[in-house]
Design an enzyme around this catalytic site. Structure first.
Site: not given
Ligand code: MRU
Length: 349
Positions: A247, A236
């Protein structure tokens, strides 16, 4: 090909990620406020997908502004961007996309407001198309790290759904499979929102890539049994020293990977790297509502009034990351140097 996000007839069409895997349906956003709502409630999620949705939201906002002087238009557009920026705090791609849309306003000397709005729509569509190309390139770059017969563990969903299409971590797996490697993927269910169980399995099934679903707390045992050869996840936000927000649960996997000498890879586009932040300690971590933890599908699974802590992301220190796969190449340690070089556009990372 899964269409995660589409600009269609002056609306933003999103695959409804809350409805998957039970139903494949689409949400049509007619205003930027509807896109903000979709980002907040995870109809669209995953850092690159959030960035693309945010860019389209700014274009929608601009489209519905009344006729204004150039100065008033700029002010109103920047206010819309501010509002979108508050939707989710961690994904760097959201802020990157907003900056890119603001640049359109700064660099364009339009003949009229409608021309400027068209420029913004074009830029948002371009960000969307570019994202797919970037993912494909990341796939090509990362694929050599995986061997025929590998058992790979992934967490959350870093696939086509988390991007405009193709995916980051799942994109690398797709590319390796397309090159003829036989791979098997262990999918962490990814509590509390189950992006792994609901979304990653759905994508892998569609792609006919063999997979096995496990609960998050099983990963360490599988590693100790020698069942996992490599781990790959998305990101992220990545700080200038390589510390990575992803995550919740990613950090535990990285530490376990080190204990079992398993390579731990991050796949992320350059738009996820935030060189303004020296280390991961200053990456803002979103806290989500307690019901995600106390309830399951609307039914309470903990006593009423239970106190909850629900950070949506954690930080994996750079020292646990074997390599970071980007569209410009593979970054290795020390990341503060390889990221700096890449940021300056140097060929040798
Ligand atoms: O809360 P989310 O579902 O938006 O979290 C997403 C993640 O943590 C993904 O691993 C991250 O955004 C990479 S996606 C290519």
């Amino acid at each position: 090909m899964i269409n995660t996000i589409l600009w269609k007839n002056n609306t933003v069409v999103l695959i409804d990620q809350n409805a998957l895997p039970i139903a494949e349906k689409y949400v049509v956003c007619k205003s930027y406020k509807e896109v903000i709502f979709a980002i907040k409630n995870l109809t669209v999620r995953g850092a690159p997908a959030i960035g693309v949705a945010a860019s389209m939201a700014t274009a929608l906002g601009a489209l519905h502004l009344p006729s204004l002087s150039p100065k008033e238009f700029r002010k109103a557009f920047f206010a819309i961007c501010e509002e979108i920026a508050k939707s989710r705090p961690t994904a760097r791609n959201l802020f990157w996309a907003l900056e890119r849309m603001k640049e359109v306003i700064s660099r364009t000397k339009p003949a009229s407001q409608s021309n400027l709005v068209q420029e913004l729509i074009n830029e948002a569509k371009c960000i969307c198309l570019e994202d797919i190309e970037i993912n494909r390139q990341m796939g090509k770059n990362g694929s050599p790290l995986f061997a025929d017969g590998d058992n790979i563990l992934t967490h959350c969903n870093a696939g086509a759904l988390a991007t405009a299409g193709y995916g980051t971590a799942l994109g690398v797996i797709r590319a390796a499979r397309d090159e003829g490697k036989k791979l098997h993927v262990y999918v962490d269910e990814t509590r509390p929102v189950l992006q792994g169980a609901r979304l990653t399995t759905w994508e892998l099934k569609k792609e006919k890539i063999p997979f096995t679903l496990i609960t998050d707390n099983m990963a360490g045992f599988l590693m100790s049994q020698g069942k996992i050869d490599k781990i790959i996840v998305g990101a992220d936000r990545i700080a200038a020293n390589g510390d990575t927000a992803n995550k919740i649960g990613t950090y535990s996997l990285a530490v376990l990977a080190r204990a079992h000498r398993i390579p731990f890879y991050i796949a992320a586009p350059l738009s996820t790297i935030d060189v303004s932040l020296k280390t991961g300690e200053v990456i803002p971590i979103e806290e989500r509502k307690s019901e995600e933890v106390t309830n399951f599908k609307g039914v309470r699974s903990a006593p009423a009034g239970t106190k909850v802590y629900n950070p949506a992301f954690d930080i994996t220190p750079a020292k646990y990351i074997t390599a970071i796969i980007t569209e410009k190449g593979i970054l290795t340690k020390p990341y503060s140097i390889s990221i700096f070089r890449m940021h300056k556009g140097e060929k040798r990372l």
